[in-house]
Structures are given as structure tokens and as C-alpha cells.
Design a protein around this motif. Structure first.
Motif, mmCIF file in Angstrom:
data_model
loop_
_atom_site.group_PDB
_atom_site.id
_atom_site.type_symbol
_atom_site.label_atom_id
_atom_site.label_comp_id
_atom_site.label_asym_id
_atom_site.label_seq_id
_atom_site.Cartn_x
_atom_site.Cartn_y
_atom_site.Cartn_z
ATOM 1 N N PHE A 103 0.573 -1.415 0.235
ATOM 2 C CA PHE A 103 -0.205 0.023 -0.158
ATOM 3 C C PHE A 103 0.894 1.304 -0.373
ATOM 4 N N VAL A 104 1.713 1.533 1.174
ATOM 5 C CA VAL A 104 2.216 2.537 1.122
ATOM 6 C C VAL A 104 3.616 2.805 -0.872
ATOM 7 N N LEU A 105 4.220 2.251 -0.555
ATOM 8 C CA LEU A 105 4.870 1.623 -2.011
ATOM 9 C C LEU A 105 3.709 2.689 -3.100
ATOM 10 N N CYS A 106 2.574 2.173 -3.425
ATOM 11 C CA CYS A 106 2.019 1.617 -4.487
ATOM 12 C C CYS A 106 1.463 3.313 -4.620
ATOM 13 N N SER A 107 0.972 4.230 -2.918
ATOM 14 C CA SER A 107 1.301 5.457 -2.732
ATOM 15 C C SER A 107 1.689 6.165 -3.460
ATOM 16 N N GLY A 108 3.220 5.752 -2.988
ATOM 17 C CA GLY A 108 4.265 6.926 -2.667
ATOM 18 C C GLY A 108 4.391 6.873 -4.804
ATOM 19 N N MET A 109 4.570 5.650 -5.472
ATOM 20 C CA MET A 109 4.782 5.962 -6.962
ATOM 21 C C MET A 109 3.136 6.604 -7.328
ATOM 22 N N TYR A 150 -4.868 4.546 -6.027
ATOM 23 C CA TYR A 150 -5.201 5.806 -5.992
ATOM 24 C C TYR A 150 -5.171 6.678 -4.900
ATOM 25 N N VAL A 151 -3.926 6.951 -4.259
ATOM 26 C CA VAL A 151 -4.038 7.690 -3.405
ATOM 27 C C VAL A 151 -3.470 8.783 -4.205
ATOM 28 N N GLY A 152 -2.291 8.785 -4.789
ATOM 29 C CA GLY A 152 -1.906 9.455 -6.290
ATOM 30 C C GLY A 152 -3.051 9.986 -7.300
#
Length: 432
Positions: A103-109, A150-152
Motif C-alpha cells: 500500500f505504502v509503496l504504490c501510494s508513493g509511486m 488511487y492515493v496519487g
């Protein structure tokens, strides 16, 4: 007659879903239906053209922004920017908290790229491959990845949906992002807590093979990170988004030529057609100007509806229903609830945003509030519709089905918290 026209339009959308035809075909059919209704009501061709132009001109600069996003995502692949980020991120993964790290890494990317599809097709695919190798349950992993990408899409200055919301509501993109970060703190924290608690013990994911493959095909050093670092730095300085993208694209092209030693014709092809992968780097394929053609066409057609729908009164009944609901539940809650059926019939995120804005904006006198409600509803709710391309395309890229959607907690928490605490989640303390 209005009911018949809307029924024909929804029938066209349903036929496209059933047949797998592009949503663009349904939108063209809808444009014919709505234009025909306007002509039957006595509006001339010149007036009809004016109606269409009145909607298109409000989002004209967005089409330019979409083109820049396509160029950027292509050159970041070819320049080694995305491979370098993946190379540096994968060793951080702790198998004991794999869901949390996914979750964290995909959010950052996604925050760096501003695109959910670009993130899931690169880092998301790699995280899923690692999860399968470790014998982890695919559903929760795919849900964590889906939440992260979808965070970004909601909070990045490079996000096409954030740019579209800003254009529709005539608000400042950076002001919107500041509010989105403030209101995202609680759902992000709760999502991290949930994924951390749910993370099962598994075998250590093997990341060295992927890193070795990337090192074989790309020069990975500090220079390749420059396009991403300049985006971060210039965004913090609130430089205009188009200028930020242009600087990053130019740096990417220079790195392709001087660091990766790519021929100029290959760099130009990556800018237009996207990165053509080599054996072992299939997850990096994509990007380029053509990757934004579909979403650009959707925005162009859907925005041309706006003036026609206003002049023909097709939205009048639906707006009255929304106003009735807003009087009883509050305008924010009513808009979030309206986004569910509108996302279901839209089949994609872009059209859902435009329809929710057209239907619900009269109830919101504050433009910033309208922008935040759109970001907290249509942008994310559309992903949770199983037949919407916003969720089905990432699921297909990961090789999973819609059974992973219940684990995409961030996508539920943002609209749910908006319904529970509308004043906080729209950045306003009163007047909701």
C-alpha cells in the motif's frame, strides 16, 4: 421525451459494457441523442454548436495537460526513472508487513506519476508477483495495491482527475491538493493500520532477480531520478503544473540521450507511442501520447454534453431530486450518494466526475467544497464499481477479479468519512 433520451443513452452504455466496446462509442451515441433532442426542441445548428462549445471551452486546457502526462509517463520509463524508483523501493519491503508495504509503496509511486494505471502496470504488477511467489492470499494484496494506486490519483499535482476537478470547479489545483492532504490523513492512517494488522507471515519475497533485470536494461543512478525530483521540488514551490511537466519531460529526454544512450528516434517513439518493453521488462511497457487518447476523447465528448443538457432541461428533474435529498441529508452527503449511481452508469472515472459535477454543482455555492466532494466521491467511488474501467483495468493488470474490491479500504474510507464528517472531509467547519 427527456426520459426516453436518457433511457437511450443508458441503453447505449449498457450495450457497450455487455459487448466490450469502447465507452467512446456510447458517448458518441449519447451526443447524437442529446443533439437530436435539442434540434427537436427548436434549437438551430448554430445554437447547438454554441452549446457544445460552451462545455468544451471550460476544459480545453485539460486536453493539453493530458498530452503532457502521456509524454511524461513515456519518457520516465525510457529514461530509467521508474525502473530506478522500483529498484530503490523493493529492498524496503518487509515480508512480515507485506500488505502495508504494498500500500505504502504504490501510494508513493502514484503520487510521483499521478496515474493509477501507470502505477499498477509497473510497481503494482511487481508487488503482485512477489506476493504470489511468497504464497500470500491474492485478494488482500490486490486490494492494498488498488488502494495505493488511487492515493496519487486523488492527491498528486500530476493527476489527470485532480486537474479535471480543478478545471470544472474553477479552483486552484494546489489549494485543492493542500486540502486533500489534510483530509486524507485519517483514511490513510486507518488504511495503514488495517493493512499492518492484516499482513500475514509469508516467505520473504525475492526482489534481487527483479532488480538484476532492471540493472541489465537500464543505467540506474542519481541522474535517472532527476525528472522525479524536479517534479517534487517545483510542486513544493507551487510552480504551474504544465511548466513542472515540461521541465521534467525535457530532463527525461536528455537523460535518455546522455545516460541511457538511446537513439533520438527511439526517444521520440517513446514520447508518442510509449515505452516498448524488452524481455524481462514487460511490466514497464506503456505511457506515451497515445495512452491519453481515450481519456482525452471521453473528456472532450462528455464536456460537450454540458451546454446541451442545460439548454434542453434534461438534468432538471435529476437536479430537483438531488436538491430534495440535500435538504434532508445535507448537500455533501447527497452528492456522495449521488456519485454511486452516476459512477455505475458512467463506467469510467472521467465521465463520473463530469456527470456528478453537472448534476450536483448547483447545490454547492462554494467551489472549493464542490471540488473536495468530487475528489472524495466520484474519483474513488467509480473504482469500486466492478464493471467500471477504473477498477477492472487495474484488476486485469494484476490478474485478479473483483473479489479483491472489499480489501481496497482506502477507497471506502474516504467517501464513508465524508458522509460521517462532511465538514472535516471538505475542509470546512461550518455551512455544510
Amino acid at each position: 421525451m427527456n426520459a426516453l433520451i436518457l433511457t437511450l443513452f443508458l441503453g447505449g452504455l449498457a450495450a457497450c459494457i455487455a459487448s466490450g466496446t469502447s465507452v467512446l462509442a456510447a458517448l458518441l451515441f449519447g451526443l447524437v441523442c442529446f443533439a437530436g433532442q435539442a434540434l427537436l426542441q427548436g434549437h438551430g445548428l448554430h445554437a447547438l454548436a454554441g452549446m457544445m462549445w460552451s462545455g468544451v471551452r471550460t476544459i480545453g486546457h485539460i486536453l493539453c495537460l493530458f498530452a503532457l502526462i502521456g509524454l511524461l509517463t513515456g519518457v520516465w520509463r525510457a529514461a530509467g526513472t521508474i525502473p530506478c524508483i522500483i529498484h530503490l523501493a523493493l529492498p524496503l519491503v518487509d515480508p512480515s508487513y507485506f500488505l502495508l508495504w504494498a500500500f505504502v509503496l504504490c501510494s508513493g509511486m502514484s503520487l510521483l506519476l499521478g496515474t493509477s494505471f501507470g502505477t499498477v502496470s509497473t510497481l503494482g504488477v511487481i508487488c503482485m508477483l512477489l506476493a504470489r511467489a511468497a504464497g500470500l492470499d491474492e485478494g488482500p494484496v490486490a486490494g492494498a495495491i488498488l488502494s495505493g494506486i488511487y492515493v496519487g490519483d486523488r492527491c498528486s499535482p500530476l493527476s489527470s482527475s485532480a486537474a479535471l476537478v480543478s478545471a470544472l470547479t474553477r479552483t486552484s489545483l494546489y489549494d485543492n491538493i493542500r486540502l486533500m492532504w489534510r483530509t486524507a490523513a485519517l483514511p490513510l492512517g486507518l488504511s495503514c493500520l488495517a493493512y499492518g494488522l492484516l499482513s500475514p507471515s509469508g516467505n520473504a519475497p525475492v526482489t534481487s532477480a527483479i532488480s538484476d533485470t532492471l540493472e541489465q536494461h537500464f543505467v540506474l543512478n542519481g541522474w535517472t531520478l532527476l525528472p522525479a525530483l524536479c517534479v517534487i521540488a517545483l510542486s513544493l514551490l507551487r510552480v504551474a503544473v504544465k511548466k513542472v511537466m515540461l521541465v521534467s519531460i525535457v530532463l527525461g529526454v536528455l537523460i535518455c540521450l546522455l545516460v541511457q544512450r538511446l537513439p533520438l528516434e527511439e526517444v521520440l517513439r517513446c514520447l508518442v507511442l510509449g515505452y516498448a518493453s524488452r524481455p524481462g521488462t514487460e511490466m514497464l511497457a506503456g505511457g506515451g501520447l497515445v495512452s491519453m487518447a481515450s481519456v482525452g476523447g471521453i473528456v472532450l465528448l462528455a464536456s460537450s454534453y454540458a451546454g446541451i443538457l442545460e439548454a434542453t432541461g434534461l438534468l432538471r428533474g435529476l437536479r430537483q431530486a438531488h436538491a430534495w435529498l440535500a435538504n434532508r441529508l445535507g448537500r455533501v452527503r447527497a452528492t456522495v450518494l449521488a456519485s454511486i449511481p452516476l459512477s455505475a452508469i458512467s463506467c469510467n472515472q472521467t465521465l463520473a466526475i463530469i456527470l456528478v459535477h453537472q448534476l450536483c454543482s448547483p447545490a454547492h455555492s462554494n467551489r472549493s467544497e464542490m471540488a473536495m466532494v468530487l475528489e472524495n466521491s466520484a474519483v474513488l467511488v467509480s473504482v469500486l464499481i466492478p464493471w467500471s474501467i477504473a477498477g477492472s483495468v487495474p484488476c486485469a493488470a494484476l490478474g485478479v477479479d473483483a473479489s479483491c474490491l472489499p480489501y481496497a479500504w482506502y477507497l471506502y474510507l474516504v467517501p464513508l468519512l465524508t458522509v460521517l464528517w462532511p465538514a472535516w472531509m471538505t475542509g470546512r467547519r461550518q455551512g455544510i
